[in-house]
Enzyme design. Structure first.
Site, PDB file in Angstrom:
ATOM      1  N   GLY A 101      -7.175  -0.727  -9.443  1.00 19.89           N
ATOM      2  CA  GLY A 101      -5.874  -0.936  -8.470  1.00 19.89           C
ATOM      3  C   GLY A 101      -6.083  -2.397  -8.183  1.00 19.89           C
ATOM      4  O   GLY A 101      -7.122  -3.038  -7.852  1.00 19.89           O
ATOM      5  N   PRO A 102      -4.881  -3.007  -7.974  1.00 25.19           N
ATOM      6  CA  PRO A 102      -4.509  -4.506  -7.443  1.00 25.19           C
ATOM      7  C   PRO A 102      -5.243  -4.761  -5.980  1.00 25.19           C
ATOM      8  O   PRO A 102      -5.874  -5.770  -5.950  1.00 25.19           O
ATOM      9  CB  PRO A 102      -3.269  -4.717  -7.575  1.00 25.19           C
ATOM     10  N   ASP A 103      -5.108  -3.565  -5.210  1.00 26.03           N
ATOM     11  CA  ASP A 103      -5.882  -4.070  -3.928  1.00 26.03           C
ATOM     12  C   ASP A 103      -7.172  -3.879  -3.967  1.00 26.03           C
ATOM     13  O   ASP A 103      -7.820  -4.549  -3.100  1.00 26.03           O
ATOM     14  CB  ASP A 103      -5.320  -2.935  -3.123  1.00 26.03           C
ATOM     15  N   GLY A 121       0.839  -1.023  -0.020  1.00 23.00           N
ATOM     16  CA  GLY A 121       0.010   0.140   0.036  1.00 23.00           C
ATOM     17  C   GLY A 121       0.841   1.398   0.076  1.00 23.00           C
ATOM     18  O   GLY A 121       1.980   1.286   0.030  1.00 23.00           O
TER      19      GLY A 121
END
Length: 257
Positions: A107-109, A8
């Site tokens: 976003g990957p998150d 993050g």
């Protein structure tokens, strides 16, 4: 054991799963530049202190919103763990469909959170991540990631108050005893916390209304999610490890592939 890593903007969170159970987790700050050797030595130390050896690690899955850290981190994993990690991005099997105008922008998150929530709680589901930014993501009953909202996180808002004003101090982010604040610190806390509570309630209500999904389940995660969830009836579940759980689900889907 599976090592999952959520990179993050503020912290890098590591989780180690044995079967489907998170057996240990730890963090590094994202802000500090590191070489691959520094990443590797720190990671080995943290794993060892949690009773995990490199021989225990079967595979690695990473989601990152900080591209500049990836070269050193991936090299560290390959050199010190001896595994080539999966990285959330194009080509990764997710089990959900990104039904937005530009799927590559997601976003990957957010993908990891959506996958984790849909797998664990079903759909339709809204995922709220109270991180550096506060994000609201929706997945319908058919497993389509179809909308999202991004707002400044509480930490960003707090920094703006004390960095961009001459007299306001740096404060702890906490709920004051009353919104009827009578001095500077509790006034700032009231604005930050009650402001976030109000924003959260309104966005949930409007997203449910426009999506025509009044019964959509709402799952919150992220560092300050516990504080806001406790004050918000619209949030059904607080899951502090949702992103890590989503990464484990992604690893399992791609390992089978």
């Amino acid at each position: 054991m599976i090592l999952v890593i959520d990179v993050g903007n503020t912290n890098i969170t590591f989780g180690v799963f044995s079967q489907d159970e998170l057996v240990s987790s730890f963090r590094m700050t994202t802000q500090m530049p590191r070489t691959s050797d520094e990443f590797g030595i720190n990671l080995l130390t943290l794993l060892s202190s949690n009773g995990v050896t490199t021989d225990d690690i079967e595979g690695v899955m990473i989601a990152s919103v900080v591209p500049k850290t990836m070269h050193a981190l991936v090299n560290a994993i390959e050199k010190y763990i001896g595994k080539r990690p999966y990285i959330v991005g194009p080509g990764i099997k997710t089990g959900i469909k990104i039904a937005t105008d530009n799927p590559r922008e997601i976003g990957p998150d957010l993908i990891a959170g959506a996958v984790g929530a849909y797998e664990l709680y079903g759909g339709p589901v809204m995922i709220i991540d109270f991180g550096t930014a506060t994000t609201y993501v929706t997945v319908n009953a058919e497993g389509e990631f179809f909308a999202g909202v991004v707002a400044p996180g509480i930490g960003i808002s707090a920094k703006a108050l004390w960095q961009d004003t001459a007299k306001l101090p740096e404060i702890e982010i906490a709920k004051p005893k009353s919104i009827l604040a009578k001095e500077t610190i509790s006034s700032m806390q009231a604005g930050l916390v009650y402001g976030q509570i109000g924003q959260t309630k309104y966005i949930i209500q409007e997203m449910k209304k426009e999506a025509k999904m009044p019964d959509m389940k709402v799952v919150a995660t992220g560092g300050l999610g516990r504080l806001i969830s406790a004050e918000t009836e619209e949030i059904d579940i607080y899951d502090p490890i949702l992103i890590l759980e989503g990464l484990k689900v992604l690893y399992d889907k791609n390992r089978r592939k």
